[in-house]
Design a protein around this motif. Structure first.
Motif, PDB file in Angstrom:
ATOM      1  N   GLU A 117       0.999  -1.230   0.017  1.00  0.00           N
ATOM      2  CA  GLU A 117      -0.094  -0.016  -0.123  1.00  0.00           C
ATOM      3  C   GLU A 117       0.798   1.325   0.137  1.00  0.00           C
ATOM      4  N   LEU A 118       2.017   1.034   0.889  1.00  0.00           N
ATOM      5  CA  LEU A 118       2.593   2.709   0.828  1.00  0.00           C
ATOM      6  C   LEU A 118       3.328   2.859  -0.530  1.00  0.00           C
ATOM      7  N   ALA A 119       3.780   1.914  -1.347  1.00  0.00           N
ATOM      8  CA  ALA A 119       4.311   2.159  -2.378  1.00  0.00           C
ATOM      9  C   ALA A 119       3.226   2.676  -3.632  1.00  0.00           C
ATOM     10  N   GLN A 120       2.041   2.088  -3.239  1.00  0.00           N
ATOM     11  CA  GLN A 120       0.944   2.434  -4.282  1.00  0.00           C
ATOM     12  C   GLN A 120       0.657   4.053  -3.866  1.00  0.00           C
ATOM     13  N   PHE A 121       0.971   4.334  -2.716  1.00  0.00           N
ATOM     14  CA  PHE A 121       0.660   5.934  -2.232  1.00  0.00           C
ATOM     15  C   PHE A 121       1.803   6.747  -2.562  1.00  0.00           C
ATOM     16  N   GLY A 122       2.862   6.156  -3.502  1.00  0.00           N
ATOM     17  CA  GLY A 122       3.954   7.158  -3.814  1.00  0.00           C
ATOM     18  C   GLY A 122       4.869   7.327  -2.577  1.00  0.00           C
ATOM     19  N   ILE A 123       4.786   6.383  -1.433  1.00  0.00           N
ATOM     20  CA  ILE A 123       5.447   6.494  -0.296  1.00  0.00           C
ATOM     21  C   ILE A 123       6.739   5.527  -0.436  1.00  0.00           C
ATOM     22  N   THR A 124       7.955   6.022  -0.443  1.00  0.00           N
ATOM     23  CA  THR A 124       9.074   5.018  -0.730  1.00  0.00           C
ATOM     24  C   THR A 124       9.636   4.349   0.798  1.00  0.00           C
ATOM     25  N   HIS A 125      10.460   3.413   0.851  1.00  0.00           N
ATOM     26  CA  HIS A 125      11.199   2.962   2.048  1.00  0.00           C
ATOM     27  C   HIS A 125      12.177   2.431   1.796  1.00  0.00           C
ATOM     28  N   GLN A 126      13.094   2.356   2.626  1.00  0.00           N
ATOM     29  CA  GLN A 126      14.450   1.685   2.454  1.00  0.00           C
ATOM     30  C   GLN A 126      14.775   0.738   3.849  1.00  0.00           C
ATOM     31  N   ILE A 127      15.301  -0.268   3.572  1.00  0.00           N
ATOM     32  CA  ILE A 127      15.391  -1.284   4.600  1.00  0.00           C
ATOM     33  C   ILE A 127      17.075  -0.879   4.987  1.00  0.00           C
ATOM     34  N   TYR A 128      17.128  -0.739   6.424  1.00  0.00           N
ATOM     35  CA  TYR A 128      18.523  -0.558   6.989  1.00  0.00           C
ATOM     36  C   TYR A 128      18.890  -1.611   7.866  1.00  0.00           C
ATOM     37  N   ASP A 129      20.051  -1.635   8.236  1.00  0.00           N
ATOM     38  CA  ASP A 129      20.758  -2.474   9.275  1.00  0.00           C
ATOM     39  C   ASP A 129      20.896  -2.169  10.488  1.00  0.00           C
ATOM     40  N   PRO A 130      19.945  -2.677  11.495  1.00  0.00           N
ATOM     41  CA  PRO A 130      19.996  -1.911  12.571  1.00  0.00           C
ATOM     42  C   PRO A 130      20.994  -1.913  13.695  1.00  0.00           C
ATOM     43  N   MET A 131      21.936  -2.905  13.077  1.00  0.00           N
ATOM     44  CA  MET A 131      23.109  -2.837  14.142  1.00  0.00           C
ATOM     45  C   MET A 131      24.319  -1.924  13.660  1.00  0.00           C
ATOM     46  N   ASP A 132      23.980  -1.245  12.887  1.00  0.00           N
ATOM     47  CA  ASP A 132      24.888  -0.094  11.973  1.00  0.00           C
ATOM     48  C   ASP A 132      24.213   1.418  12.080  1.00  0.00           C
ATOM     49  N   VAL A 133      24.546   1.830  13.303  1.00  0.00           N
ATOM     50  CA  VAL A 133      24.012   3.300  13.152  1.00  0.00           C
ATOM     51  C   VAL A 133      24.432   4.269  11.904  1.00  0.00           C
ATOM     52  N   ASP A 134      25.605   4.065  11.350  1.00  0.00           N
ATOM     53  CA  ASP A 134      26.057   4.904  10.361  1.00  0.00           C
ATOM     54  C   ASP A 134      25.210   4.616   9.205  1.00  0.00           C
ATOM     55  N   ASP A 135      24.862   3.279   8.843  1.00  0.00           N
ATOM     56  CA  ASP A 135      24.126   2.905   7.689  1.00  0.00           C
ATOM     57  C   ASP A 135      22.764   3.722   7.969  1.00  0.00           C
ATOM     58  N   VAL A 136      22.293   3.505   8.938  1.00  0.00           N
ATOM     59  CA  VAL A 136      20.938   4.602   9.093  1.00  0.00           C
ATOM     60  C   VAL A 136      21.163   6.075   8.783  1.00  0.00           C
ATOM     61  N   ALA A 137      22.192   6.649   9.445  1.00  0.00           N
ATOM     62  CA  ALA A 137      22.503   7.929   9.166  1.00  0.00           C
ATOM     63  C   ALA A 137      22.846   8.238   7.504  1.00  0.00           C
ATOM     64  N   ALA A 138      23.336   7.462   6.941  1.00  0.00           N
ATOM     65  CA  ALA A 138      23.543   7.638   5.333  1.00  0.00           C
ATOM     66  C   ALA A 138      22.454   7.451   4.774  1.00  0.00           C
ATOM     67  N   ARG A 139      21.446   6.801   5.267  1.00  0.00           N
ATOM     68  CA  ARG A 139      20.161   6.679   4.500  1.00  0.00           C
ATOM     69  C   ARG A 139      19.005   7.592   4.860  1.00  0.00           C
ATOM     70  N   ILE A 140      19.414   8.599   5.678  1.00  0.00           N
ATOM     71  CA  ILE A 140      18.361   9.778   6.169  1.00  0.00           C
ATOM     72  C   ILE A 140      18.722  10.731   4.899  1.00  0.00           C
ATOM     73  N   THR A 141      17.582  11.140   4.341  1.00  0.00           N
ATOM     74  CA  THR A 141      17.408  12.273   3.466  1.00  0.00           C
ATOM     75  C   THR A 141      16.449  13.503   3.902  1.00  0.00           C
TER      76      THR A 141
END
Ligand SMILES: *Cc1c(COP(=O)(O)O)cnc(C)c1O
Length: 394
Positions: A117-141
């Motif tokens: 449903e979210l994709a149908q509404f034009g809402i995108t998502h990314q899957i992150y590695d919860p054990m890597d805070v830097d990975d999350v930081a890099a994915r925030i836009t």
């Protein structure tokens, strides 16, 4: 007062001359107004009055108040299931063009909602590695509106650095929502992650009341809790538009079971740790995943949050997984699960009956055990018998 006492002694007002420990089961779609002026002035959003069954009854308002207290928040909304609570948060807070971040070990239907449903509404998502805070930081836009958190992760039980992840979200101005089903409001306080060291907490939690709060394996319900008046307003307006209420009998069942939840949580925690520790000595399992075990991923983060001077042994949900030794085929692992007699094959947890489910994960073939209220020695004997019956151990 401690939170377990609050689950029993909440300032519920019984009808005059009917003082009893239990809350009444109030059922109504229509609520009768004394006059038209009351129609114009009564307000359900702040729970100061009743207007329509969907918007709350004394039974649901009491359950909401107790759950908010349990989790350390101030506002609560009930939903028909835990998954409905996740969907409600997404639908209320996300709009076309927004992006949501979801941990790769999240409760799987959270990700399915994003790809559906979210994709149908034009809402995108990314899957992150919860054990890597830097990975999350890099994915925030600038498009990132919401970060989902889960501690510990479903199935693989990694405990993330919640403190660092929540700090990151605050610094970057992104909302964070925790799936608090595992901690259940008991293992740690999601709204006060660093007690005595300043305010640091998630913006909101969802909780599958289906699990520990129901305790019986016979109710589906969810909740959303927050401390933010503004978020509560947005979530309640969505609640009014989406129309997802809960039945009074279900609310009553959860109210009845809440009082014993801290005891059940502790008992299932102890049994799960006893079994998880024993499983470490079984050669069929190459690793045991339970955040209270020293070599389990995120153990130090679990210690930081769930071990306190009052509870030096810490608290954890009664659930753990084992990684099956690589030499076993999928058919052998399935045969092991089939050979279990007390552990029944099924989803969910927090009920009286122990459950088992095999999964294919990046780590290999993982089997998750959810511990019920049976005697732990019987459960251990069941696992050993099934290992032998499936020829995984002699
Ligand atoms: C079970 C569960 C849910 C969903 O709850 P339902 O009431 O079954 O929809 C969400 N998150 C977690 C972590 C769960 O275990």
């Amino acid at each position: 007062m401690t939170r377990s006492t609050d689950l029993i002694h909440h300032p519920y007002q019984p009808p005059a001359e009917f003082e009893a420990p239990q809350v009444g089961v109030f059922k109504a779609s229509t609520v009768i107004f004394p006059n038209v002026a009351a129609v114009r002035t009564r307000e359900w959003m702040d729970k100061s009055a009743y207007t329509y069954g969907l918007h709350g009854t004394p039974t649901t308002f009491t359950l909401e108040a107790r759950l908010a207290t349990l989790e350390g928040g101030t506002h609560c909304i009930l939903t028909p299931s835990g998954l409905a609570a996740i969907a409600h948060v997404d639908f209320a807070l996300l709009k076309t063009g927004d992006e949501v971040l979801i941990p790769d070990n999240a409760y799987a239907p959270n990700k399915s909602l994003a790809t559906g449903e979210l994709a149908q509404f034009g809402i995108t998502h990314q899957i992150y590695d919860p054990m890597d805070v830097d990975d999350v930081a890099a994915r925030i836009t600038p498009r990132t509106r919401l970060v989902w958190l889960e501690a510990a992760g479903s199935v693989t039980m990694e405990f993330p650095d919640l403190v660092a992840l929540v700090k990151l979200c605050k610094t970057r101005g992104v909302l964070c929502a925790l799936d608090n089903t595992w901690g259940a409001g008991l293992a740690f306080n999601a709204f006060d992650l660093t007690p005595g060291q300043g305010d640091l907490g998630v913006d909101l939690t969802i909780h599958a009341l289906t699990k520990y709060p129901s305790g019986g394996g016979d109710v589906l319900m969810g909740s959303i809790v927050t401390r933010s008046d503004e978020l509560a307003r947005v979530l309640k307006l969505s609640h009014m538009r989406l129309g997802t209420g809960v039945g009074a009998n279900d609310a009553e069942m959860v109210l009845r079971a809440l009082a014993s939840m801290p005891l059940r949580y502790q008992a299932q925690d102890q049994a799960a740790r006893t079994l998880a520790t024993w499983c470490c000595s079984q050669s069929a399992f190459s690793q045991v995943l339970h955040p209270a075990l020293h070599n389990s991923p995120g153990h130090t983060h679990w210690r930081q949050l769930c071990v306190t001077p009052q509870v030096p042994e810490g608290l954890a949900a009664g659930i753990f997984s084992v990684v099956m030794d690589q030499r076993f085929t999928s058919a052998q692992v399935d045969a092991f699960c089939d050979a279990l007699q007390l552990f029944k094959i099924g989803y969910s947890w927090g009920g009286p009956m122990s459950l088992v489910m095999p999964y294919h994960m990046k780590r290999g073939r993982v089997v998750r055990f959810c511990i019920g209220l049976e005697h732990v020695e019987d459960l251990q004997a069941d696992i050993l018998r099934a290992l032998r019956a499936a020829h995984l151990q002699t």
